[in-house]
Design a protein around this motif. Structure first.
Motif, short mmCIF file in Angstrom:
data_model
loop_
_atom_site.label_atom_id
_atom_site.label_comp_id
_atom_site.label_asym_id
_atom_site.label_seq_id
_atom_site.Cartn_x
_atom_site.Cartn_y
_atom_site.Cartn_z
N GLY A 83 0.83 -1.20 0.00
CA GLY A 83 0.00 0.00 0.00
C GLY A 83 0.87 1.25 0.00
O GLY A 83 0.57 2.23 -0.69
N MET A 84 1.95 1.21 0.77
CA MET A 84 2.83 2.38 0.85
C MET A 84 3.50 2.66 -0.50
O MET A 84 3.72 3.83 -0.85
CB MET A 84 3.89 2.20 1.95
CG MET A 84 3.35 2.28 3.36
SD MET A 84 2.23 3.69 3.64
CE MET A 84 3.28 5.06 3.23
N MET A 200 -7.12 4.47 -3.77
CA MET A 200 -5.99 3.65 -3.32
C MET A 200 -6.48 2.66 -2.28
O MET A 200 -7.40 2.95 -1.51
CB MET A 200 -4.92 4.57 -2.72
CG MET A 200 -3.73 3.87 -2.10
SD MET A 200 -4.00 3.61 -0.32
CE MET A 200 -2.89 2.24 -0.03
N GLN A 201 -5.90 1.46 -2.29
CA GLN A 201 -6.15 0.51 -1.21
C GLN A 201 -4.87 -0.22 -0.86
O GLN A 201 -4.06 -0.48 -1.74
CB GLN A 201 -7.15 -0.57 -1.64
CG GLN A 201 -8.58 -0.17 -1.73
CD GLN A 201 -9.38 -1.32 -2.35
OE1 GLN A 201 -9.77 -2.25 -1.68
NE2 GLN A 201 -9.59 -1.25 -3.64
N ASP A 212 -1.93 -12.98 3.90
CA ASP A 212 -0.73 -13.66 3.42
C ASP A 212 -0.08 -12.97 2.22
O ASP A 212 0.79 -13.54 1.56
CB ASP A 212 -1.02 -15.14 3.11
CG ASP A 212 -2.22 -15.32 2.17
OD1 ASP A 212 -2.71 -14.30 1.63
OD2 ASP A 212 -2.65 -16.47 1.99
N VAL A 213 -0.51 -11.74 1.95
CA VAL A 213 0.07 -10.97 0.85
C VAL A 213 0.25 -9.53 1.29
O VAL A 213 -0.62 -9.00 1.99
CB VAL A 213 -0.86 -11.00 -0.40
CG1 VAL A 213 -0.48 -9.92 -1.40
CG2 VAL A 213 -0.83 -12.37 -1.07
N THR A 214 1.35 -8.91 0.91
CA THR A 214 1.50 -7.47 1.07
C THR A 214 1.35 -6.84 -0.31
O THR A 214 2.04 -7.27 -1.25
CB THR A 214 2.89 -7.13 1.66
OG1 THR A 214 3.02 -7.80 2.90
CG2 THR A 214 3.02 -5.63 1.90
N GLY A 215 0.47 -5.88 -0.43
CA GLY A 215 0.27 -5.26 -1.75
C GLY A 215 -0.53 -3.99 -1.67
O GLY A 215 -1.11 -3.66 -0.63
N GLY A 216 -0.55 -3.26 -2.78
CA GLY A 216 -1.31 -2.02 -2.85
C GLY A 216 -1.88 -1.83 -4.23
O GLY A 216 -1.41 -2.45 -5.20
#
Ligand SMILES: *Cc1c(COP(=O)(O)O)cnc(C)c1O
Length: 387
Positions: A83-84, A200-201, A212-216
């Motif tokens: 997200g960042m 944005m999310q 179980d996932v890092t994302g944006g």
């Protein structure tokens, strides 16, 4: 051919022929193969439908971006590694020295620091405004304002801002509106349809939904997204194919998951409302919430986040927190597992008493991300923890 060469090239080009795979394959490759110099030239001229390099585009990532666009009601969506990364890419792309961002003071900590510590180094100004001021943006938008950025519902009090009002004011003033729609998700709150330019999310939360996932993601019209896509190539914040696959799988059940998060959170909030061990419950779906009317006007479901003020302040909250059994003590939100955190030890860590009051955060506050367990088990867990 010798063994090493054979080992490297055997199996190349196997495809599924006339029986394509049902699900999106993971194109776990950094680069793509061209047949000839003519094809490279055609690709560069935009005349060959293909791929060059996975920092630019990757078929698994593109497939999942189309899912995100579908849920956001967007012409185009972009996936990022976090997200960042999405927020940073948006700000770096849309702003230049001399520009100003108007941002709600109640904002995700990472966003606050991007503006305060990073954008300021490049001569990009920011002005933090109160929730009340954000509700009437024409009064705060100035000649240098390029972007208005906000969240609704806001962490951890779940205060809401009238999204259509902000979008209309920005259109009138000719500035870009951007919202971090992580808490509500587009299932409950289709912000682009309300006139917001850029959505944005953090895909880490409800979009993937399985912790179980890092994302944006960034979503918007083709015109808004085009420069962001170009900058993503340079900054390199694109999501990898493997997590993109997992995200795409998680997204298939998003409407079902979010509906159940909504129902479970409502059941828990109604149980807690008026409970003897509680000072106050914050849930936008309850008529007692200060922004219930705004929430009702723009959310089809009130989300899975519930915040409480436990009686006995800090000690009361710490005691209840440690006694929870089903609800785990963990940061983040939006997964199938119910988790909880203490704002004074996470999102509002290190704030002075005065700053806490300004953020509307109490020392006895517990924020709960309601998962997909049976609501009765969550209620029983809270009941024993608060006893
Ligand atoms: C988690 C979160 C972010 C940041 O997303 P990451 O995926 O952790 O980088 C931004 N905004 C909100 C509201 C969040 O909850």
């Amino acid at each position: 051919m010798k063994q090493a060469t054979k080992l490297i090239h055997a199996g190349e080009g196997v495809d599924t022929g006339k029986t394509p795979s049902l699900t999106t394959p993971i194109y776990e490759t950094s680069t793509f193969v061209f047949d000839s110099v003519a094809d490279v030239e055609r690709y560069q001229a935009g005349k060959l439908d293909g791929y060059l390099y996975s920092r630019y585009e990757n078929p698994t990532v593109v497939a999942v971006e189309q899912k995100v666009a579908a849920v956001d009601g967007a012409e185009q969506s972009l996936l990022f590694s976090s997200g960042m990364a999405a927020i940073a890419t948006a700000f770096i792309t849309l702003l230049k020295a001399g520009d100003e961002v108007i941002c709600c003071s109640a904002i995700y900590g990472g966003t606050f620091h991007i503006l305060e510590d990073l954008m300021s180094k490049f001569g990009i100004a920011h002005r933090f405004v109160s929730i009340e001021e954000m509700s009437d943006p024409l009064k705060v938008i100035g000649p240098a304002t390029k972007l208005v950025w906000f969240e609704s519902p806001i962490n951890p009090t779940l205060r809401c801002i009238d999204i259509r009002t902000v979008a209309a004011a920005c259109k009138k003033a000719g500035v870009l509106s951007g919202i971090d729609n992580t808490f509500a998700s587009p299932i409950n709150q289709p912000v682009l349809a309300m006139g917001i330019d850029l959505s944005m999310q953090s895909a880490t939360k409800y979009l993937n939904g399985h912790s179980d996932v890092t994302g944006g993601v960034l979503s918007g019209s083709k015109a808004v997204i085009a420069p962001l896509a170009k900058m993503r190539r340079l900054l390199g914040g694109i999501m990898d194919p493997q997590p993109a696959f997992a995200l795409g799988r998680g997204m298939k059940t998003m409407p079902l998951r979010v509906a159940q998060h909504n129902a479970n959170a409502m059941a828990v909030a109604q149980f807690l409302d008026g409970h003897a061990g509680i000072e106050r419950v914050y849930y936008p779906g309850l008529p007692s919430h200060p922004d219930h009317a705004i929430a009702k006007g723009q959310m089809s479901g009130f989300g899975g986040m519930v915040t409480i003020d436990v009686k006995g302040g800090r000690e009361g909250a710490f005691r209840a927190f440690d006694r929870l059994k089903v609800i785990k003590r963990a940061a983040s939100l939006g997964g199938v597992e119910s988790i909880c955190s203490l704002p004074i030890l996470t999102s509002q860590y290190g704030l002075t008493d005065e700053e806490l009051v300004k953020a509307g955060v109490s020392k006895g506050m517990i924020r709960i991300s309601i998962g997909l367990e049976d609501a009765s088990d969550l209620i029983a867990d809270l009941e024993q923890a608060l006893a």
